[in-house]
Design a protein around this motif. Structure first.
Motif, PDB file in Angstrom:
ATOM      1  N   LEU A   1      -5.087   6.887 -17.890  1.00  0.00           N
ATOM      2  CA  LEU A   1      -4.241   5.839 -18.437  1.00  0.00           C
ATOM      3  C   LEU A   1      -2.950   6.408 -19.036  1.00  0.00           C
ATOM      4  N   ASP A   2      -2.998   7.649 -19.540  1.00  0.00           N
ATOM      5  CA  ASP A   2      -1.766   8.320 -19.987  1.00  0.00           C
ATOM      6  C   ASP A   2      -0.857   8.599 -18.798  1.00  0.00           C
ATOM      7  N   LYS A   3      -1.444   9.034 -17.698  1.00  0.00           N
ATOM      8  CA  LYS A   3      -0.670   9.291 -16.472  1.00  0.00           C
ATOM      9  C   LYS A   3       0.002   7.995 -16.003  1.00  0.00           C
ATOM     10  N   LEU A   4      -0.731   6.899 -16.087  1.00  0.00           N
ATOM     11  CA  LEU A   4      -0.178   5.605 -15.689  1.00  0.00           C
ATOM     12  C   LEU A   4       1.032   5.257 -16.548  1.00  0.00           C
ATOM     13  N   ARG A   5       0.904   5.414 -17.863  1.00  0.00           N
ATOM     14  CA  ARG A   5       2.015   5.072 -18.751  1.00  0.00           C
ATOM     15  C   ARG A   5       3.223   5.974 -18.508  1.00  0.00           C
ATOM     16  N   LEU A   6       2.976   7.256 -18.321  1.00  0.00           N
ATOM     17  CA  LEU A   6       4.072   8.189 -18.058  1.00  0.00           C
ATOM     18  C   LEU A   6       4.829   7.827 -16.782  1.00  0.00           C
ATOM     19  N   GLU A   7       4.084   7.549 -15.718  1.00  0.00           N
ATOM     20  CA  GLU A   7       4.735   7.314 -14.427  1.00  0.00           C
ATOM     21  C   GLU A   7       5.380   5.931 -14.355  1.00  0.00           C
ATOM     22  N   LEU A   8       4.838   4.966 -15.096  1.00  0.00           N
ATOM     23  CA  LEU A   8       5.520   3.668 -15.182  1.00  0.00           C
ATOM     24  C   LEU A   8       6.859   3.837 -15.900  1.00  0.00           C
ATOM     25  N   ASP A   9       6.848   4.609 -16.965  1.00  0.00           N
ATOM     26  CA  ASP A   9       8.074   4.850 -17.729  1.00  0.00           C
ATOM     27  C   ASP A   9       9.108   5.586 -16.884  1.00  0.00           C
ATOM     28  N   GLU A  10       8.646   6.512 -16.054  1.00  0.00           N
ATOM     29  CA  GLU A  10       9.556   7.287 -15.201  1.00  0.00           C
ATOM     30  C   GLU A  10      10.074   6.461 -14.024  1.00  0.00           C
ATOM     31  N   ALA A  11       9.232   5.564 -13.503  1.00  0.00           N
ATOM     32  CA  ALA A  11       9.616   4.814 -12.311  1.00  0.00           C
ATOM     33  C   ALA A  11      10.503   3.608 -12.636  1.00  0.00           C
ATOM     34  N   TRP A  12      10.206   2.924 -13.736  1.00  0.00           N
ATOM     35  CA  TRP A  12      10.944   1.705 -14.054  1.00  0.00           C
ATOM     36  C   TRP A  12      12.260   2.065 -14.733  1.00  0.00           C
ATOM     37  N   GLN A  13      13.362   1.544 -14.227  1.00  0.00           N
ATOM     38  CA  GLN A  13      14.689   1.981 -14.674  1.00  0.00           C
ATOM     39  C   GLN A  13      14.959   1.684 -16.144  1.00  0.00           C
ATOM     40  N   PHE A  14      14.293   0.704 -16.706  1.00  0.00           N
ATOM     41  CA  PHE A  14      14.494   0.388 -18.112  1.00  0.00           C
ATOM     42  C   PHE A  14      13.384   0.965 -18.992  1.00  0.00           C
ATOM     43  N   GLY A  15      12.492   1.744 -18.397  1.00  0.00           N
ATOM     44  CA  GLY A  15      11.424   2.371 -19.156  1.00  0.00           C
ATOM     45  C   GLY A  15      10.251   1.439 -19.399  1.00  0.00           C
ATOM     46  N   ALA A  16       9.153   2.018 -19.818  1.00  0.00           N
ATOM     47  CA  ALA A  16       7.938   1.257 -20.120  1.00  0.00           C
ATOM     48  C   ALA A  16       7.205   1.963 -21.243  1.00  0.00           C
ATOM     49  N   GLY A  17       6.549   1.204 -22.079  1.00  0.00           N
ATOM     50  CA  GLY A  17       5.825   1.812 -23.194  1.00  0.00           C
ATOM     51  C   GLY A  17       4.784   0.876 -23.761  1.00  0.00           C
ATOM     52  N   LEU A  18       4.080   1.344 -24.766  1.00  0.00           N
ATOM     53  CA  LEU A  18       3.051   0.545 -25.409  1.00  0.00           C
ATOM     54  C   LEU A  18       3.678  -0.604 -26.193  1.00  0.00           C
ATOM     55  N   ALA A  19       3.012  -1.745 -26.159  1.00  0.00           N
ATOM     56  CA  ALA A  19       3.423  -2.859 -27.018  1.00  0.00           C
ATOM     57  C   ALA A  19       3.175  -2.473 -28.475  1.00  0.00           C
TER      58      ALA A  19
ATOM     59  N   VAL B   1       0.848  -1.189   0.000  1.00  0.00           N
ATOM     60  CA  VAL B   1       0.000   0.000   0.000  1.00  0.00           C
ATOM     61  C   VAL B   1       0.886   1.242   0.000  1.00  0.00           C
ATOM     62  N   ALA B   2       0.702   2.098  -1.013  1.00  0.00           N
ATOM     63  CA  ALA B   2       1.419   3.371  -1.094  1.00  0.00           C
ATOM     64  C   ALA B   2       0.416   4.496  -0.884  1.00  0.00           C
ATOM     65  N   ASP B   3       0.580   5.262   0.192  1.00  0.00           N
ATOM     66  CA  ASP B   3      -0.363   6.325   0.534  1.00  0.00           C
ATOM     67  C   ASP B   3      -0.028   7.676  -0.093  1.00  0.00           C
ATOM     68  N   ASP B   4       1.125   7.760  -0.787  1.00  0.00           N
ATOM     69  CA  ASP B   4       1.547   9.058  -1.314  1.00  0.00           C
ATOM     70  C   ASP B   4       1.137   9.291  -2.768  1.00  0.00           C
ATOM     71  N   GLY B   5       0.392   8.330  -3.360  1.00  0.00           N
ATOM     72  CA  GLY B   5      -0.074   8.500  -4.731  1.00  0.00           C
ATOM     73  C   GLY B   5       0.989   8.305  -5.790  1.00  0.00           C
ATOM     74  N   ILE B   6       2.148   7.751  -5.422  1.00  0.00           N
ATOM     75  CA  ILE B   6       3.275   7.624  -6.344  1.00  0.00           C
ATOM     76  C   ILE B   6       3.599   6.151  -6.592  1.00  0.00           C
ATOM     77  N   ILE B   7       3.927   5.834  -7.847  1.00  0.00           N
ATOM     78  CA  ILE B   7       4.407   4.495  -8.192  1.00  0.00           C
ATOM     79  C   ILE B   7       5.906   4.456  -7.925  1.00  0.00           C
ATOM     80  N   HIS B   8       6.345   3.591  -7.011  1.00  0.00           N
ATOM     81  CA  HIS B   8       7.753   3.511  -6.639  1.00  0.00           C
ATOM     82  C   HIS B   8       8.415   2.300  -7.300  1.00  0.00           C
ATOM     83  N   ALA B   9       9.656   2.487  -7.724  1.00  0.00           N
ATOM     84  CA  ALA B   9      10.381   1.439  -8.443  1.00  0.00           C
ATOM     85  C   ALA B   9      10.535   0.170  -7.604  1.00  0.00           C
ATOM     86  N   ASN B  10      10.824   0.328  -6.296  1.00  0.00           N
ATOM     87  CA  ASN B  10      11.015  -0.857  -5.463  1.00  0.00           C
ATOM     88  C   ASN B  10       9.714  -1.647  -5.299  1.00  0.00           C
TER      89      ASN B  10
END
Length: 365
Positions: free
Chosen positions: A194-212, A67-76
């Motif tokens: 869903l755009d916010k989700l993609r942006l923050e996944l890309d920012e949080a994950w060290q190798f990036g994330a994007g659309l298939a 559970v993350a209460d700060d509204g942020i997707i964390h890499a760990n």
């Protein structure tokens, strides 16, 4: 007269041939039934002597809902989830709650104006309608693939032109319309969740994330998710299912992301629903990590893809107590789609969410 005898003789030969074909088909059907019955009996024997589903329920950190209460997707947190060292990740206030509620109401009105596509589920009686509807400019990709196959079969029979737009082309064109239409409100633009989700996944994950993307031709982008609407009273208590039957592997997995916009009112459901978790999300920390463990429990686990009431009772008894998540408007829930989960049914209200799937393959993808 000769013509008559020739026709008669040909008819007799055809009838004999038809009888042979029918007999062969009946033998083949009988053979298939016999083979399937034998396989079922083998798995029943294997499970009754070596099965132990309760021993595969994860404990410790692997069974946790982070559970993350700060509204942020964390890499760990992502690393733990992707490597199956956690069952789910609940990010509270991922999207502004007031904006989420407003957007949910807009989608409810859209569904009333345009209707929606019912999400079909598999039961012992075949495909049946579910309590979930989807909105959007394109169908799920697997539906487009099925339409493509049907279209190819029809074109072979009817001699249709090869230049006609295919269902796969229509899918990718719809994906682009969906992207552009959701970002625009009137004459202004907004941040689609869903755009916010993609942006923050890309920012949080060290190798990036994007659309298939397609692996050939134009490498067009696949869809990034669709709105889903569930209205009460639902017919079911919640279908326990998985979206991938493969064993858990720390280097890969299929995950589901849900951003909740509106949720059923808990107080309203207290008067008409005896389940205090009405409208919640259940996920079971089942950790099948090898094909052998899957085979040892195949009879019970096969119920995860045959969602009839009898199978559901067996699963609920076998799986035990689930992790319970009570999402609020604006919350994000990421979960392993290979673990059993279900949306709990409710009597009153509407649940609107945005759903997307994430495919993880090693740290670099």
């Amino acid at each position: 007269m000769r013509a008559g005898r020739l026709i008669s003789s040909t008819a007799n030969i055809a009838m004999k041939h038809m009888n042979i074909v029918i007999q062969h088909k009946q033998r083949r059907q009988f053979s298939n039934r016999t083979r399937n019955d034998a396989i079922q009996e083998l798995f029943r024997h294997l499970e009754s002597n070596h099965g132990n589903l309760s021993s595969l329920i994860d404990t410790g950190t692997a069974a946790e809902t982070i559970v993350a209460d700060d509204g942020i997707i964390h890499a760990n947190h992502l690393k733990r989830l992707f490597e199956h060292d956690a069952t789910a990740l609940h990010v509270r206030n991922f999207y502004n709650s007031e904006s989420a509620t407003q957007l949910g109401e807009e989608l409810i009105q859209e569904s009333l104006r345009k209707g929606g596509k019912n999400w079909k589920v598999s039961t012992s009686r075949g495909l049946e309608s579910s309590d979930v509807g989807t909105l959007g400019e394109h169908p799920p990709y697997n539906v487009a693939v099925a339409r493509e196959r049907q279209s190819i079969s029809s074109s072979h029979n009817d001699g249709d032109s090869k230049d006609a737009t295919t269902p796969i082309d229509e899918y990718f064109e719809g994906v682009q319309r969906e992207f552009h239409s959701r970002r625009k409100k009137g004459t202004s633009y907004r941040l689609w969740p869903l755009d916010k989700l993609r942006l923050e996944l890309d920012e949080a994950w060290q190798f990036g994330a994007g659309l298939a993307r397609e692996q050939k031709d134009q490498r067009r982008a696949f869809g990034g998710g669709l709105p889903r609407i569930m209205r009460g009273p639902t017919r079911w208590k919640g279908f326990i299912h998985v979206d991938d039957l493969g064993p858990l592997d720390s280097s890969r997995g299929l995950f589901s992301a849900n951003i909740y916009l509106t949720v059923p009112d808990a107080d309203a459901n207290k008067h008409t629903n005896t389940n205090p978790d009405a409208g919640a999300l259940y996920i079971w920390p089942l950790g099948v990590r090898s094909r052998l463990d899957w085979y040892r429990n195949a009879i019970t686990l096969s119920s995860l893809s045959a969602q009839d009431p009898e199978s559901q009772l067996i699963l609920r008894k076998a799986l035990g107590t689930p992790n319970v998540i009570h999402p609020e408007p604006g919350d994000l829930v990421l979960l392993c789609a290979q673990r059993p989960h279900c949306a709990v049914g409710f009597s009153d209200g509407v649940r609107v969410s945005l759903q997307s799937f994430l495919q993880y393959e090693s740290e670099k993808r």
